[in-house]
Write a protein that holds these residues in place. Structure first.
Motif, short mmCIF file in Angstrom:
data_model
loop_
_atom_site.label_atom_id
_atom_site.label_comp_id
_atom_site.label_asym_id
_atom_site.label_seq_id
_atom_site.Cartn_x
_atom_site.Cartn_y
_atom_site.Cartn_z
N PRO A 20 0.82 -1.22 0.00
CA PRO A 20 0.00 0.00 0.00
C PRO A 20 0.84 1.26 0.00
CG PRO A 20 -0.06 -1.06 2.15
CD PRO A 20 0.64 -2.01 1.23
N SER A 21 0.27 2.30 -0.59
CA SER A 21 0.90 3.62 -0.61
C SER A 21 -0.19 4.66 -0.39
CB SER A 21 1.60 3.86 -1.95
OG SER A 21 2.09 5.17 -2.04
N GLY A 22 0.00 5.52 0.60
CA GLY A 22 -1.02 6.52 0.90
C GLY A 22 -2.30 5.87 1.38
N SER A 25 -3.73 4.03 -2.71
CA SER A 25 -2.90 3.61 -3.86
C SER A 25 -2.07 2.37 -3.53
CB SER A 25 -1.99 4.75 -4.30
OG SER A 25 -2.74 5.85 -4.75
N VAL A 26 -1.45 1.82 -4.56
CA VAL A 26 -0.61 0.63 -4.45
C VAL A 26 0.66 0.86 -5.26
CG1 VAL A 26 -0.38 -1.82 -5.09
CG2 VAL A 26 -2.51 -0.99 -4.07
N ILE A 27 1.78 0.45 -4.70
CA ILE A 27 3.04 0.39 -5.46
C ILE A 27 3.34 -1.07 -5.73
CG2 ILE A 27 5.53 0.78 -5.37
CD1 ILE A 27 5.00 3.32 -3.82
N LYS A 39 8.92 -0.60 -11.52
CA LYS A 39 8.10 -0.32 -10.35
C LYS A 39 7.03 0.69 -10.75
CE LYS A 39 10.15 -0.55 -6.44
NZ LYS A 39 10.99 -0.29 -5.24
N VAL A 41 3.15 2.81 -9.74
CA VAL A 41 2.17 3.24 -8.76
C VAL A 41 0.79 3.17 -9.42
CG1 VAL A 41 2.51 5.68 -9.36
CG2 VAL A 41 1.47 5.07 -7.17
N LYS A 43 -2.82 4.37 -8.82
CA LYS A 43 -3.61 5.31 -8.05
C LYS A 43 -4.99 4.73 -7.73
CE LYS A 43 -0.87 8.95 -7.83
NZ LYS A 43 -0.45 9.55 -6.55
N LEU A 74 9.45 5.60 -10.51
CA LEU A 74 8.09 5.05 -10.48
C LEU A 74 7.35 5.43 -11.75
CD1 LEU A 74 6.72 5.65 -6.85
CD2 LEU A 74 7.06 3.44 -7.98
N TYR A 76 3.57 5.31 -13.85
CA TYR A 76 2.16 5.32 -13.50
C TYR A 76 1.41 4.25 -14.29
CZ TYR A 76 2.77 9.65 -10.91
OH TYR A 76 3.18 10.60 -9.99
#
Length: 275
Positions: A20-22, A25-27, A39, A41, A43, A74, A76
């Motif tokens: 998870p990111s934020g 979102s997912v990385i 890699k 991200v 959203k 990163l 998108y």
């Protein structure tokens, strides 16, 4: 004056891991067919109705569209589709553990730039994509496939991709063709020598059984649908795993036993106690 569209890249990929990111979102770490390790991200991918959510599940083969800038760390994730989900036909502990272990090894044991594979890092990653693609497809082919054999064959091809596959046809020391003529205990497996060793040159390392030698030779030529389903005994499975674990640890930088295999320890203990 018009606004220039951002460059995009469409490619096939294996999802290796995601976190998870934020808030939403997912990385995700991908191994792509054409660009190697990337890699991305995604959203809002953790929202239940996100169209990106299915594209960042580890173990899936996906086709993705990325906003592409090689200078960025990163990229998108813009969209795509799922080509294959290896757990769609049913989830069981053994298949899940070996799938996660293979993804872990792929992500950790990357070919260094300028490595032995032709073209360096990207060429090695492209070859590794083929190995992962074949492993996931075989794992998804049906309940008859033996997951442990597929994983050991995957480890073999990981070594091969690094130019480190063990010698199992001739003695790694003297070059004599390996054969069993006695009681099956006269061959050895020695990582320091590069593979199997005959009884004249051996004496160190671990004994190599007739059955394990046959499996290693199968891995060298390739596991197909006909050979994938043959059952592995508990003793042979343990021997193959130990040989490959020590060989990988000796030769491959960054290797350690995949954490995912810890999921199988209670199962193995139960098997041993019941036998």
């Amino acid at each position: 004056m018009g606004v220039l569209a951002k460059p995009t890249l469409s490619c096939d990929a294996v999802v290796l891991r995601a976190f998870p990111s934020g808030e939403t979102s997912v990385i995700a770490s991908l191994l792509t067919r054409t660009e190697g390790f990337v890699k991305v991200v995604a959203k809002a991918a953790r929202r239940p109705r996100s169209r990106l959510r299915p594209l960042v599940e580890p173990g899936r083969l996906v086709s993705v569209e990325l906003s592409w800038d090689p200078a960025r760390e990163l990229q998108y994730l813009r969209g795509g589709s799922v080509r294959l989900d290896p757990l769609l036909t049913g989830v069981d502990l053994e298949r899940s553990a070996f799938l996660l272990a293979a993804l872990e090894l792929t992500d950790r044991c990357r070919l260094n730039p300028g490595g032995e594979a032709a073209g360096g890092e990207v060429a090695g990653a492209e070859a590794m994509f083929g190995v992962c693609d074949a492993f996931i497809r075989m794992l998804s082919s049906g309940a008859d496939a033996e997951p442990a054999r597929l994983f050991f064959a995957f480890e073999w091809l990981l070594l091969k991709n690094h130019g480190l596959d063990p010698e199992v046809v001739a003695c790694a020391v003297c070059g004599r063709v390996l054969d069993y003529s006695g009681d099956g205990t006269n061959l050895w497996f020695q990582p320091a020598e590069g593979g199997a060793v005959c009884h004249l040159c051996g004496g160190a390392g671990r004994p190599l059984s007739r059955e394990a030698l046959a499996e290693f030779r199968l891995f060298e030529t390739g596991v197909d649908a006909g050979s994938a389903g043959r059952p592995l005994s508990r003793i042979l499975r343990r021997e193959l795993g130990a040989h490959l674990h020590h060989f990988l640890g000796f030769h491959l930088p960054g290797y350690r036993l995949p954490v995912a295999l810890d999921l199988l320890r209670p199962v193995r203990r139960a098997e041993e106690s019941s036998s």
